[in-house]
Motif scaffolding. Structure first.
Motif, short mmCIF file in Angstrom:
data_model
loop_
_atom_site.label_atom_id
_atom_site.label_comp_id
_atom_site.label_asym_id
_atom_site.label_seq_id
_atom_site.Cartn_x
_atom_site.Cartn_y
_atom_site.Cartn_z
N PRO A 63 52.05 86.76 -94.70
CA PRO A 63 53.35 87.34 -94.39
C PRO A 63 53.91 88.08 -95.61
CG PRO A 63 53.26 85.07 -93.64
CD PRO A 63 52.02 85.31 -94.48
N GLY A 64 54.46 89.27 -95.36
CA GLY A 64 55.05 90.06 -96.43
C GLY A 64 54.08 90.98 -97.15
N GLU A 65 52.81 90.97 -96.77
CA GLU A 65 51.81 91.78 -97.48
C GLU A 65 52.05 93.27 -97.30
OE1 GLU A 65 48.31 91.77 -99.98
OE2 GLU A 65 50.09 90.55 -99.66
N ILE A 66 52.47 93.69 -96.13
CA ILE A 66 52.74 95.11 -95.91
C ILE A 66 53.88 95.57 -96.81
CG2 ILE A 66 53.60 96.80 -94.23
CD1 ILE A 66 52.10 95.18 -92.08
N ARG A 67 54.97 94.82 -96.83
CA ARG A 67 56.11 95.19 -97.67
C ARG A 67 55.73 95.12 -99.15
NH1 ARG A 67 61.19 96.36 -97.49
NH2 ARG A 67 61.45 96.02 -95.29
N ARG A 68 54.95 94.13 -99.54
CA ARG A 68 54.57 93.99 -100.96
C ARG A 68 53.75 95.20 -101.42
NH1 ARG A 68 50.58 92.59 -104.31
NH2 ARG A 68 49.03 92.29 -102.71
N LEU A 69 52.81 95.64 -100.61
CA LEU A 69 51.94 96.73 -101.02
C LEU A 69 52.55 98.11 -100.84
CD1 LEU A 69 48.45 95.51 -99.81
CD2 LEU A 69 49.32 95.61 -102.14
N PHE A 70 53.35 98.29 -99.79
CA PHE A 70 53.84 99.62 -99.47
C PHE A 70 55.34 99.79 -99.68
CE2 PHE A 70 50.08 98.94 -96.68
CZ PHE A 70 49.23 99.80 -97.37
N GLY A 71 56.05 98.72 -99.99
CA GLY A 71 57.47 98.83 -100.27
C GLY A 71 58.33 99.01 -99.03
N SER A 72 57.73 98.90 -97.85
CA SER A 72 58.47 99.00 -96.60
C SER A 72 57.67 98.25 -95.54
CB SER A 72 58.65 100.47 -96.20
OG SER A 72 57.46 100.97 -95.64
N ASP A 73 58.18 98.27 -94.32
CA ASP A 73 57.46 97.62 -93.23
C ASP A 73 56.49 98.58 -92.54
OD1 ASP A 73 58.57 95.13 -93.66
OD2 ASP A 73 60.26 95.51 -92.31
N ALA A 74 56.23 99.72 -93.16
CA ALA A 74 55.24 100.70 -92.69
C ALA A 74 55.48 101.14 -91.25
CB ALA A 74 53.82 100.16 -92.86
N GLY A 75 56.73 101.20 -90.85
CA GLY A 75 57.05 101.69 -89.52
C GLY A 75 57.14 100.62 -88.45
N PHE A 76 56.80 99.39 -88.77
CA PHE A 76 56.91 98.31 -87.79
C PHE A 76 58.34 97.79 -87.76
CE2 PHE A 76 52.37 97.92 -88.85
CZ PHE A 76 51.83 97.88 -87.58
N SER A 77 58.73 97.26 -86.62
CA SER A 77 60.00 96.57 -86.49
C SER A 77 59.68 95.10 -86.25
CB SER A 77 60.81 97.14 -85.32
OG SER A 77 62.02 96.43 -85.19
N PHE A 78 59.50 94.37 -87.36
CA PHE A 78 59.07 92.98 -87.25
C PHE A 78 60.14 92.08 -86.65
CE2 PHE A 78 56.19 94.31 -90.82
CZ PHE A 78 55.05 94.33 -90.04
N SER A 79 61.40 92.48 -86.74
CA SER A 79 62.44 91.65 -86.13
C SER A 79 62.24 91.57 -84.62
CB SER A 79 63.83 92.20 -86.46
OG SER A 79 63.97 93.52 -85.94
N GLU A 80 61.74 92.65 -84.00
CA GLU A 80 61.46 92.65 -82.58
C GLU A 80 60.25 91.80 -82.24
OE1 GLU A 80 61.20 96.64 -81.11
OE2 GLU A 80 63.07 97.23 -82.09
N LEU A 81 59.39 91.56 -83.24
CA LEU A 81 58.17 90.77 -83.02
C LEU A 81 58.36 89.31 -83.39
CD1 LEU A 81 55.58 93.29 -84.51
CD2 LEU A 81 56.07 92.86 -82.10
N GLY A 82 59.54 88.95 -83.88
CA GLY A 82 59.80 87.57 -84.29
C GLY A 82 59.19 87.23 -85.63
N GLY A 83 59.06 88.20 -86.50
CA GLY A 83 58.45 88.00 -87.82
C GLY A 83 57.18 88.82 -87.94
N GLU A 84 56.63 88.82 -89.14
CA GLU A 84 55.43 89.62 -89.38
C GLU A 84 54.19 88.88 -88.90
OE1 GLU A 84 52.95 91.47 -93.12
OE2 GLU A 84 55.11 91.22 -93.34
#
Length: 144
Positions: A63-84
């Motif tokens: 969890p958090g690997e996308i944000r850690r590497l790219f500084g954003s959620d890369a276009g995903f809306s993880f809140s709609e998915l209930g987390g990453e």
């Protein structure tokens, strides 16, 4: 000019779908698959050097690997998915000195692979970019 794209998908990439994506980019392209290299090489029928390579997908469960590497959620809306959730990542590399045509083909392939796997594409340039085409259901937040 970019030399690498990362496709991040929620669904595991399937070989037939990825082969279809290559053919959709250009029906004259062909694949060389070497299980030991863990890559697909994509060639134009008129060329002996690869245009681009596609790494086999790997599952990222941190969890958090996308944000850690790219500084954003890369276009995903993880809140709609209930987390990453766990995601599948694959790198697409443009062959050295292959030119703009190869980069355009690799970019289009990455967009198609992302679309098929319910995901997004990160273009590794000096400025972070999402690639793709706006879709009513799939990726409302993709912009060019």
């Amino acid at each position: 000019m970019s030399n690498r794209f990362t496709v991040i998908t929620l669904n595991e990439p399937e070989s037939p779908a990825l082969a279809w994506a290559v053919a959709e980019v250009n029906p004259e392209f062909y694949l060389v698959i070497d299980p030991e290299s863990e890559q697909w090489e994509v060639y134009d029928v008129d060329d002996e050097t690869p245009l681009f390579t596609v790494d086999l997908p790997y599952l990222v469960q941190v969890p958090g690997e996308i944000r850690r590497l790219f500084g954003s959620d890369a276009g995903f809306s993880f809140s709609e998915l209930g987390g990453e959730p766990p995601t599948y990542w694959q790198d697409v590399h443009v062959a050295p000195d292959a030119g703009e045509r190869a980069e355009a083909a690799a970019s289009r392939f990455a967009q198609l692979a992302a679309h098929l796997g319910l995901g997004t594409v990160v273009d590794h340039t000096a400025h972070f970019n999402h690639l793709g085409e706006p879709e009513q259901i799939m990726r409302k937040d993709w912009t060019s």
